[in-house]
Design a protein around this motif. Structure first.
Motif, PDB file in Angstrom:
ATOM      1  N   LEU A  95       6.062 -61.931  54.897  1.00 47.30           N
ATOM      2  CA  LEU A  95       7.487 -62.226  54.967  1.00 47.30           C
ATOM      3  C   LEU A  95       8.082 -61.469  56.146  1.00 47.30           C
ATOM      4  O   LEU A  95       7.858 -60.264  56.292  1.00 47.30           O
ATOM      5  CB  LEU A  95       8.184 -61.809  53.669  1.00 47.30           C
ATOM      6  CG  LEU A  95       9.677 -62.081  53.548  1.00 47.30           C
ATOM      7  CD1 LEU A  95       9.975 -63.577  53.625  1.00 47.30           C
ATOM      8  CD2 LEU A  95      10.223 -61.495  52.244  1.00 47.30           C
ATOM      9  N   VAL A  96       8.815 -62.175  57.002  1.00 48.12           N
ATOM     10  CA  VAL A  96       9.448 -61.567  58.168  1.00 48.12           C
ATOM     11  C   VAL A  96      10.956 -61.678  58.016  1.00 48.12           C
ATOM     12  O   VAL A  96      11.480 -62.766  57.804  1.00 48.12           O
ATOM     13  CB  VAL A  96       9.006 -62.266  59.478  1.00 48.12           C
ATOM     14  CG1 VAL A  96       9.806 -61.739  60.670  1.00 48.12           C
ATOM     15  CG2 VAL A  96       7.516 -62.093  59.711  1.00 48.12           C
ATOM     16  N   ALA A  97      11.641 -60.540  58.137  1.00 50.04           N
ATOM     17  CA  ALA A  97      13.105 -60.525  58.175  1.00 50.04           C
ATOM     18  C   ALA A  97      13.490 -60.686  59.641  1.00 50.04           C
ATOM     19  O   ALA A  97      13.244 -59.801  60.449  1.00 50.04           O
ATOM     20  CB  ALA A  97      13.633 -59.216  57.604  1.00 50.04           C
ATOM     21  N   TYR A  98      14.100 -61.831  59.963  1.00 53.04           N
ATOM     22  CA  TYR A  98      14.366 -62.177  61.358  1.00 53.04           C
ATOM     23  C   TYR A  98      15.852 -62.136  61.682  1.00 53.04           C
ATOM     24  O   TYR A  98      16.675 -62.629  60.919  1.00 53.04           O
ATOM     25  CB  TYR A  98      13.832 -63.579  61.651  1.00 53.04           C
ATOM     26  CG  TYR A  98      14.056 -64.004  63.081  1.00 53.04           C
ATOM     27  CD1 TYR A  98      13.265 -63.511  64.090  1.00 53.04           C
ATOM     28  CD2 TYR A  98      15.081 -64.886  63.402  1.00 53.04           C
ATOM     29  CE1 TYR A  98      13.486 -63.875  65.411  1.00 53.04           C
ATOM     30  CE2 TYR A  98      15.311 -65.262  64.719  1.00 53.04           C
ATOM     31  CZ  TYR A  98      14.502 -64.743  65.715  1.00 53.04           C
ATOM     32  OH  TYR A  98      14.726 -65.104  67.015  1.00 53.04           O
ATOM     33  N   VAL A  99      16.177 -61.555  62.820  1.00 50.62           N
ATOM     34  CA  VAL A  99      17.512 -61.611  63.401  1.00 50.62           C
ATOM     35  C   VAL A  99      17.346 -62.012  64.860  1.00 50.62           C
ATOM     36  O   VAL A  99      16.326 -61.707  65.473  1.00 50.62           O
ATOM     37  CB  VAL A  99      18.272 -60.266  63.306  1.00 50.62           C
ATOM     38  CG1 VAL A  99      18.640 -59.941  61.872  1.00 50.62           C
ATOM     39  CG2 VAL A  99      17.476 -59.133  63.918  1.00 50.62           C
ATOM     40  N   PRO A 100      18.320 -62.728  65.435  1.00 53.82           N
ATOM     41  CA  PRO A 100      18.177 -63.200  66.815  1.00 53.82           C
ATOM     42  C   PRO A 100      18.475 -62.111  67.855  1.00 53.82           C
ATOM     43  O   PRO A 100      19.416 -62.207  68.635  1.00 53.82           O
ATOM     44  CB  PRO A 100      19.184 -64.357  66.890  1.00 53.82           C
ATOM     45  CG  PRO A 100      20.218 -64.029  65.876  1.00 53.82           C
ATOM     46  CD  PRO A 100      19.501 -63.296  64.777  1.00 53.82           C
ATOM     47  N   LEU A 150       3.162 -67.705  56.183  1.00 55.17           N
ATOM     48  CA  LEU A 150       4.217 -66.934  56.849  1.00 55.17           C
ATOM     49  C   LEU A 150       5.560 -67.529  56.480  1.00 55.17           C
ATOM     50  O   LEU A 150       5.780 -68.730  56.636  1.00 55.17           O
ATOM     51  CB  LEU A 150       4.033 -66.983  58.370  1.00 55.17           C
ATOM     52  CG  LEU A 150       5.112 -66.304  59.209  1.00 55.17           C
ATOM     53  CD1 LEU A 150       5.098 -64.795  58.979  1.00 55.17           C
ATOM     54  CD2 LEU A 150       4.909 -66.628  60.684  1.00 55.17           C
ATOM     55  N   VAL A 151       6.447 -66.692  55.964  1.00 49.99           N
ATOM     56  CA  VAL A 151       7.812 -67.111  55.679  1.00 49.99           C
ATOM     57  C   VAL A 151       8.730 -66.199  56.482  1.00 49.99           C
ATOM     58  O   VAL A 151       8.656 -64.976  56.380  1.00 49.99           O
ATOM     59  CB  VAL A 151       8.155 -67.035  54.178  1.00 49.99           C
ATOM     60  CG1 VAL A 151       9.628 -67.351  53.940  1.00 49.99           C
ATOM     61  CG2 VAL A 151       7.267 -67.984  53.379  1.00 49.99           C
ATOM     62  N   VAL A 152       9.566 -66.820  57.294  1.00 46.06           N
ATOM     63  CA  VAL A 152      10.531 -66.102  58.120  1.00 46.06           C
ATOM     64  C   VAL A 152      11.895 -66.330  57.494  1.00 46.06           C
ATOM     65  O   VAL A 152      12.309 -67.472  57.308  1.00 46.06           O
ATOM     66  CB  VAL A 152      10.501 -66.617  59.581  1.00 46.06           C
ATOM     67  CG1 VAL A 152      11.521 -65.870  60.428  1.00 46.06           C
ATOM     68  CG2 VAL A 152       9.100 -66.489  60.158  1.00 46.06           C
ATOM     69  N   ILE A 153      12.570 -65.239  57.142  1.00 42.03           N
ATOM     70  CA  ILE A 153      13.873 -65.350  56.494  1.00 42.03           C
ATOM     71  C   ILE A 153      14.952 -64.798  57.411  1.00 42.03           C
ATOM     72  O   ILE A 153      14.783 -63.769  58.052  1.00 42.03           O
ATOM     73  CB  ILE A 153      13.887 -64.629  55.122  1.00 42.03           C
ATOM     74  CG1 ILE A 153      15.242 -64.805  54.438  1.00 42.03           C
ATOM     75  CG2 ILE A 153      13.496 -63.189  55.254  1.00 42.03           C
ATOM     76  CD1 ILE A 153      15.298 -64.264  53.015  1.00 42.03           C
ATOM     77  N   ASN A 154      16.043 -65.533  57.463  1.00 43.16           N
ATOM     78  CA  ASN A 154      17.233 -65.107  58.194  1.00 43.16           C
ATOM     79  C   ASN A 154      18.397 -65.345  57.253  1.00 43.16           C
ATOM     80  O   ASN A 154      18.503 -66.416  56.668  1.00 43.16           O
ATOM     81  CB  ASN A 154      17.378 -65.907  59.489  1.00 43.16           C
ATOM     82  CG  ASN A 154      18.662 -65.579  60.205  1.00 43.16           C
ATOM     83  OD1 ASN A 154      19.627 -66.328  60.108  1.00 43.16           O
ATOM     84  ND2 ASN A 154      18.689 -64.470  60.912  1.00 43.16           N
ATOM     85  N   ALA A 155      19.241 -64.351  57.098  1.00 38.45           N
ATOM     86  CA  ALA A 155      20.310 -64.489  56.107  1.00 38.45           C
ATOM     87  C   ALA A 155      21.541 -63.693  56.488  1.00 38.45           C
ATOM     88  O   ALA A 155      21.471 -62.712  57.217  1.00 38.45           O
ATOM     89  CB  ALA A 155      19.805 -64.019  54.742  1.00 38.45           C
ATOM     90  N   LYS A 192      13.394 -69.916  56.689  1.00 44.68           N
ATOM     91  CA  LYS A 192      14.420 -70.115  55.670  1.00 44.68           C
ATOM     92  C   LYS A 192      15.680 -69.390  56.133  1.00 44.68           C
ATOM     93  O   LYS A 192      15.640 -68.194  56.400  1.00 44.68           O
ATOM     94  CB  LYS A 192      13.965 -69.569  54.323  1.00 44.68           C
ATOM     95  CG  LYS A 192      12.797 -70.332  53.708  1.00 44.68           C
ATOM     96  CD  LYS A 192      12.450 -69.747  52.352  1.00 44.68           C
ATOM     97  CE  LYS A 192      11.361 -70.535  51.667  1.00 44.68           C
ATOM     98  NZ  LYS A 192      11.822 -71.770  51.078  1.00 44.68           N
ATOM     99  N   VAL A 193      16.772 -70.138  56.231  1.00 46.36           N
ATOM    100  CA  VAL A 193      18.056 -69.565  56.633  1.00 46.36           C
ATOM    101  C   VAL A 193      19.003 -69.676  55.449  1.00 46.36           C
ATOM    102  O   VAL A 193      19.224 -70.767  54.927  1.00 46.36           O
ATOM    103  CB  VAL A 193      18.651 -70.292  57.864  1.00 46.36           C
ATOM    104  CG1 VAL A 193      19.987 -69.686  58.249  1.00 46.36           C
ATOM    105  CG2 VAL A 193      17.672 -70.240  59.036  1.00 46.36           C
TER     106      VAL A 193
END
Length: 130
Positions: free
Chosen positions: A4-9, A31-36, A70-71
């Motif tokens: 799981l990756v916590a993603y920010v731009p 791989l799950v990339v999460i942006n929230a 996932k956003v």
């Protein structure tokens, strides 16, 4: 198992994404990339949209593993969304990006990384941008 990756731009988000891709590919894991972000009336610079969503999705689609972005913008904080994903998925590691902040910035804004480290039950890998 899932990486799981916590993603920010931002550069630290890109560093986390790069490391997450590396780990998931090496271990043949999902791989799950999460942006929230909480959403609301003003735009949140931490939430991806438009071209950035397309760019990340295209990169994930080119991988030899199952990967998805996932956003979430549904009123919860990024930390709440990350914690929920950790509880929902079998996460082998959560990858987060770190940035250097001065002491006043840490005092005023708190540390999302610290809150994540203290609250999630899975291993956490913190990476820095170049």
């Amino acid at each position: 198992m899932t990486v799981l990756v916590a993603y920010v731009p931002r550069p630290e988000g890109q560093a986390a994404l790069d490391k997450g891709i590396e780990l998931a590919t090496q271990n043949n894991e999902q791989l799950v990339v999460i942006n929230a972000g909480p959403g609301g009336r003003s735009e949140d610079p931490n939430v991806v949209s438009g071209y950035e969503v397309e760019r990340v999705e295209e990169r994930l689609a080119s991988l030899p593993i199952k990967a998805e972005l996932k956003v979430f913008v549904r009123g919860n904080s990024a930390i709440e969304e990350i914690e929920e994903m950790v509880q929902t998925l079998q996460v082998s590691v959560l990858v987060i990006g770190l940035r250097k902040r001065n002491p006043v910035g840490k005092l005023l804004l708190g540390s999302m990384a610290q809150e994540i480290l203290l609250n999630v039950p899975c291993p956490v890998l913190a990476v820095k941008a170049d």
